[in-house]
Design a protein around this motif. Sequence first.
Motif, PDB file in Angstrom:
ATOM      1  N   GLU A  56       1.317  -3.735   9.996  1.00 20.72           N
ATOM      2  CA  GLU A  56       1.508  -3.362  11.394  1.00 20.72           C
ATOM      3  C   GLU A  56       1.727  -1.864  11.542  1.00 20.72           C
ATOM      4  N   LEU A  57       2.422  -1.256  10.573  1.00 15.64           N
ATOM      5  CA  LEU A  57       2.616   0.188  10.633  1.00 15.64           C
ATOM      6  C   LEU A  57       1.284   0.923  10.500  1.00 15.64           C
ATOM      7  N   GLY A  58       0.379   0.353   9.696  1.00 25.15           N
ATOM      8  CA  GLY A  58      -0.910   0.992   9.488  1.00 25.15           C
ATOM      9  C   GLY A  58      -1.919   0.759  10.589  1.00 25.15           C
ATOM     10  N   MET A  59      -1.628  -0.200  11.482  1.00 21.09           N
ATOM     11  CA  MET A  59      -2.553  -0.466  12.590  1.00 21.09           C
ATOM     12  C   MET A  59      -2.404   0.617  13.664  1.00 21.09           C
ATOM     13  N   ARG A  60      -3.558   1.039  14.194  1.00 23.55           N
ATOM     14  CA  ARG A  60      -3.561   2.061  15.258  1.00 23.55           C
ATOM     15  C   ARG A  60      -2.689   3.250  14.848  1.00 23.55           C
ATOM     16  N   THR A  61      -3.049   3.806  13.702  1.00 19.07           N
ATOM     17  CA  THR A  61      -2.255   4.891  13.136  1.00 19.07           C
ATOM     18  C   THR A  61      -2.206   6.096  14.066  1.00 19.07           C
ATOM     19  N   ASN A  62      -1.015   6.648  14.236  1.00 18.58           N
ATOM     20  CA  ASN A  62      -0.853   7.891  14.972  1.00 18.58           C
ATOM     21  C   ASN A  62       0.109   8.786  14.198  1.00 18.58           C
ATOM     22  N   TYR A  63       0.267  10.009  14.690  1.00 15.46           N
ATOM     23  CA  TYR A  63       1.089  10.979  13.969  1.00 15.46           C
ATOM     24  C   TYR A  63       2.521  10.501  13.790  1.00 15.46           C
ATOM     25  N   GLU A  64       3.085   9.866  14.820  1.00 10.38           N
ATOM     26  CA  GLU A  64       4.472   9.412  14.735  1.00 10.38           C
ATOM     27  C   GLU A  64       4.654   8.384  13.618  1.00 10.38           C
ATOM     28  N   LYS A  65       3.703   7.472  13.469  1.00  9.93           N
ATOM     29  CA  LYS A  65       3.794   6.468  12.414  1.00  9.93           C
ATOM     30  C   LYS A  65       3.664   7.102  11.034  1.00  9.93           C
ATOM     31  N   ILE A  66       2.758   8.072  10.911  1.00  9.69           N
ATOM     32  CA  ILE A  66       2.567   8.734   9.621  1.00  9.69           C
ATOM     33  C   ILE A  66       3.838   9.478   9.218  1.00  9.69           C
ATOM     34  N   LEU A  67       4.429  10.192  10.161  1.00  8.54           N
ATOM     35  CA  LEU A  67       5.660  10.927   9.863  1.00  8.54           C
ATOM     36  C   LEU A  67       6.796   9.975   9.539  1.00  8.54           C
ATOM     37  N   LEU A  68       6.898   8.879  10.278  1.00  9.21           N
ATOM     38  CA  LEU A  68       7.933   7.885  10.012  1.00  9.21           C
ATOM     39  C   LEU A  68       7.792   7.319   8.598  1.00  9.21           C
ATOM     40  N   GLY A  69       6.547   7.011   8.196  1.00  4.15           N
ATOM     41  CA  GLY A  69       6.327   6.508   6.850  1.00  4.15           C
ATOM     42  C   GLY A  69       6.721   7.513   5.786  1.00  4.15           C
ATOM     43  N   ALA A  70       6.391   8.782   6.006  1.00  6.02           N
ATOM     44  CA  ALA A  70       6.744   9.822   5.036  1.00  6.02           C
ATOM     45  C   ALA A  70       8.251   9.985   4.931  1.00  6.02           C
ATOM     46  N   GLN A  71       8.947   9.935   6.063  1.00  2.70           N
ATOM     47  CA  GLN A  71      10.405  10.079   6.035  1.00  2.70           C
ATOM     48  C   GLN A  71      11.058   8.903   5.317  1.00  2.70           C
ATOM     49  N   PHE A  72      10.510   7.723   5.527  1.00  2.00           N
ATOM     50  CA  PHE A  72      11.028   6.568   4.804  1.00  2.00           C
ATOM     51  C   PHE A  72      10.844   6.733   3.298  1.00  2.00           C
ATOM     52  N   LEU A  73       9.642   7.119   2.878  1.00  2.00           N
ATOM     53  CA  LEU A  73       9.383   7.263   1.450  1.00  2.00           C
ATOM     54  C   LEU A  73      10.199   8.389   0.837  1.00  2.00           C
ATOM     55  N   HIS A  74      10.464   9.423   1.607  1.00  2.00           N
ATOM     56  CA  HIS A  74      11.299  10.523   1.109  1.00  2.00           C
ATOM     57  C   HIS A  74      12.687  10.016   0.721  1.00  2.00           C
ATOM     58  N   ALA A  75      13.191   9.053   1.463  1.00  2.00           N
ATOM     59  CA  ALA A  75      14.511   8.489   1.164  1.00  2.00           C
ATOM     60  C   ALA A  75      14.433   7.355   0.156  1.00  2.00           C
ATOM     61  N   GLU A  76      13.379   6.531   0.234  1.00  4.16           N
ATOM     62  CA  GLU A  76      13.318   5.297  -0.542  1.00  4.16           C
ATOM     63  C   GLU A  76      12.806   5.479  -1.963  1.00  4.16           C
ATOM     64  N   LEU A  77      11.792   6.304  -2.163  1.00  2.00           N
ATOM     65  CA  LEU A  77      11.201   6.409  -3.490  1.00  2.00           C
ATOM     66  C   LEU A  77      12.158   6.954  -4.547  1.00  2.00           C
ATOM     67  N   PRO A  78      13.005   7.947  -4.234  1.00  2.00           N
ATOM     68  CA  PRO A  78      13.974   8.365  -5.253  1.00  2.00           C
ATOM     69  C   PRO A  78      14.899   7.228  -5.696  1.00  2.00           C
ATOM     70  N   ILE A  79      15.229   6.332  -4.784  1.00  2.00           N
ATOM     71  CA  ILE A  79      16.066   5.184  -5.144  1.00  2.00           C
ATOM     72  C   ILE A  79      15.317   4.294  -6.127  1.00  2.00           C
ATOM     73  N   ARG A  80      14.070   4.004  -5.832  1.00  2.39           N
ATOM     74  CA  ARG A  80      13.284   3.130  -6.705  1.00  2.39           C
ATOM     75  C   ARG A  80      13.062   3.769  -8.076  1.00  2.39           C
ATOM     76  N   LEU A  81      12.769   5.057  -8.091  1.00  2.00           N
ATOM     77  CA  LEU A  81      12.566   5.743  -9.366  1.00  2.00           C
ATOM     78  C   LEU A  81      13.858   5.804 -10.170  1.00  2.00           C
ATOM     79  N   ALA A  82      14.972   6.044  -9.494  1.00  2.00           N
ATOM     80  CA  ALA A  82      16.257   6.091 -10.202  1.00  2.00           C
ATOM     81  C   ALA A  82      16.611   4.743 -10.813  1.00  2.00           C
ATOM     82  N   HIS A  83      16.320   3.665 -10.116  1.00  2.00           N
ATOM     83  CA  HIS A  83      16.539   2.323 -10.669  1.00  2.00           C
ATOM     84  C   HIS A  83      15.745   2.136 -11.960  1.00  2.00           C
ATOM     85  N   ARG A  84      14.498   2.610 -11.958  1.00  2.00           N
ATOM     86  CA  ARG A  84      13.662   2.444 -13.144  1.00  2.00           C
ATOM     87  C   ARG A  84      14.163   3.316 -14.291  1.00  2.00           C
ATOM     88  N   VAL A  85      14.625   4.521 -13.996  1.00  2.00           N
ATOM     89  CA  VAL A  85      15.160   5.381 -15.050  1.00  2.00           C
ATOM     90  C   VAL A  85      16.350   4.715 -15.719  1.00  2.00           C
TER      91      VAL A  85
END
Length: 203
Positions: A56-85
Motif C-alpha cells: 500500500e505504501l508503494g501504490m501511487r507513490t509520491n514524494y511524501e511516501k518516499i520520504l516517509l519510507g526513508a525516514q523509517f529505514l533510517h531509524a529501523e535498519l540500524p536496529i536490525r543490523l545491530a541485532h545481527r551483529v
Amino acid sequence: CSGCGSCGGVGMAATTMASSRLARVPVYMLRKSNGKLLDDYASRPQTPTTLRQMYELGMRTNYEKILLGAQFLHAELPIRLAHRVKELENLPYDLNNMPSVVKVRQLYENSFQDLVERKRPEDEEEEELFTDLLVRIRSRHDDVHKLMAKGVMELKSESGRGANDLKIHDFLDRFYRSRIGIRTLISHQADMRYSRKGMVHEP
C-alpha cells in the motif's frame, strides 16, 4: 510480514528519532565513546508490519511516501543490523570466530556505522542520497550468504559440526530470514525512489 516470515518482521511505521552525525571511527570506539551505541540499538525491538502495508505504501507513490519510507529505514535498519551483529558475536561452537563469519560481522558493523553517521533525511535531496547509500549497502552484502556457508565449512573442518547441527541450523534460518527482510526493505525503498525518477535499478 509480521515478524517471523521471510521478510524478517519488516516494518514501515514512521519514527521521529534522528541519528546525529558521528566521526568516522571503528565500531568498537563508537561503543565506548557513544554510550555503547551498537548495544543500545541492539536492545531496541524491531518494528513488525505486513507485506500488505509495504504494498500500500508503494501504490501511487509520491514524494511524501518516499520520504516517509526513508525516514523509517533510517531509524529501523540500524536496529536490525545491530541485532545481527550481536548474534554474530555469540554463535555456538566458536562459529563466530571462523574467518569468514568475522568478515560477515564486519560487513554488518560497517553498514551499521554508515547508517548512524547519516543524518535523518528531511527533504528530497537528502532522501535521494540516503537511498543511494542503502543501495550501496545492499550491494556490499551481496556475498554474505556465500561467506556464511564458507564459515560453516570452516567450522566443520575444525570440529566436525556443520549445518546439520540443530543450533547452527536454527541460527542460519533466523539469519537468512533477517537478511531477506533487510534486502526487501531496501529494495522497496529503491523501487519507490527510482521508479519515480524513471530509472532502473538491480533488485
